[in-house]
Design an enzyme around this catalytic site. Structure first.
Site, mmCIF file in Angstrom:
data_model
loop_
_atom_site.group_PDB
_atom_site.id
_atom_site.type_symbol
_atom_site.label_atom_id
_atom_site.label_comp_id
_atom_site.label_asym_id
_atom_site.label_seq_id
_atom_site.Cartn_x
_atom_site.Cartn_y
_atom_site.Cartn_z
ATOM 1 N N GLU A 118 -26.395 -2.495 -7.931
ATOM 2 C CA GLU A 118 -24.996 -2.770 -8.252
ATOM 3 C C GLU A 118 -24.912 -3.288 -9.698
ATOM 4 O O GLU A 118 -25.810 -3.979 -10.175
ATOM 5 C CB GLU A 118 -24.466 -3.825 -7.272
ATOM 6 N N LYS A 151 -16.816 1.003 -2.427
ATOM 7 C CA LYS A 151 -17.236 -0.127 -1.583
ATOM 8 C C LYS A 151 -16.093 -0.580 -0.665
ATOM 9 O O LYS A 151 -14.989 -0.877 -1.122
ATOM 10 C CB LYS A 151 -17.685 -1.274 -2.487
ATOM 11 N N CYS A 185 -24.093 -3.471 -1.327
ATOM 12 C CA CYS A 185 -24.232 -4.939 -1.245
ATOM 13 C C CYS A 185 -23.678 -5.534 0.060
ATOM 14 O O CYS A 185 -24.302 -5.434 1.099
ATOM 15 C CB CYS A 185 -23.581 -5.571 -2.479
#
Length: 274
Positions: A41, A116, A158
């Site tokens: 990321e 995301k 993440c």
């Protein structure tokens, strides 16, 4: 059998310097015959308050990483870049951006974009304390599986790794590999990073590739955990970065072995929704 590479970076606010580190890891991955490199990321820029500025360069940075994939003749999961528009091209309201992970083929073409879904709005007992991604980012809403010659890639980012239902949906949609570009805080990473990667592998029976940011960022205000890691489809750790700085691990992936694991313990067939 295919070889897959997973990167650890210590990205800062200098985009050119960050790309130079990426290029070195790409050369290393190719020298070890890897067919895929997964970046963390914020691989291009890790700087406080600069997401909107970096997002204005999204198309330029996307083209730059696509060119590197073409030059290196390798698949890349390009960590994340902030993007000011949705997949359909609509601009995002309120000055927010999306966290976008790209899957790029060796021809230099982006074959998949994942925005995301889960935003990191939490309290953490570290030097920052409060994180509120939703103040800057808009959440995505589409599950994405990218098809490659060596297996289907289920794309995560993440905080997504904390949600087993997403991993299971990706498996249901045909994923063999889960990619997890991340910038885990040092505090949460120390507690949960390894556990989460292994748990998602066991849940989904997918190989999990966790690319990670490591060290201090944002002029010493943010610390990430690092420990880039890969697990096989039963949760066994194949390799882990234990040193600081920009590092690479290369691990095997065997789709036939994965098929046998899934046949021997058919979790998806046995799953019951209660």
């Amino acid at each position: 059998m295919t070889l897959l590479a997973v990167a650890q970076l210590n990205s800062q606010n200098d985009i050119d310097a960050n790309f130079a580190h990426v290029e070195r890891l790409l050369k290393q991955a190719k020298s070890q015959q890897a067919e895929l490199l997964v970046l963390p990321e914020n691989f291009a820029c890790f700087a406080a308050g600069q997401q909107a500025i970096t997002a204005q360069r999204f198309d330029e940075l996307k083209q730059r990483i696509e060119q590197l994939a073409f030059q290196s003749q390798i698949w890349i999961v390009a960590g994340t870049l902030p993007c000011p528009y949705r997949p359909n091209g609509d601009p995002i309201a309120d000055g927010r951006v999306r966290t976008v992970s790209l899957c790029i083929d060796p021809a230099g073409q982006t074959v998949a974009r994942y925005d995301k879904i889960h935003l990191f709005d939490v309290q953490v007992a570290d030097g920052v304390g409060s994180y509120q991604e939703s103040a800057v980012f808009e959440a995505g809403d589409e599950i994405v599986v990218a098809k490659t010659p060596f297996g289907n890639i289920g794309m995560m980012v993440c905080y997504d790794v904390r949600f087993p239902e997403l991993a299971l949906q990706l498996r249901t949609q045909g994923a063999n590999i889960l990619t997890v570009p991340a910038a885990f805080t040092h505090t949460t990473g120390q507690m949960h990073w390894q556990l989460l990667l292994q748990a998602r592998a066991m849940d989904s029976q997918c190989q999990v590739l966790g690319a990670a940011q490591h060290g201090w960022h944002c002029e010493g205000k943010r610390q990430t955990w690092g420990h880039a890691m890969a697990t096989q489809s039963q949760g066994k750790i194949l390799a882990e970065v234990t040193d600081a700085g920009n590092q690479l691990i290369v691990v095997p992936f065997d789709v036939e072995e994965q098929f046998n694991i899934r046949q021997a313990m058919p979790l998806m067939q046995h799953r019951k929704l209660m």
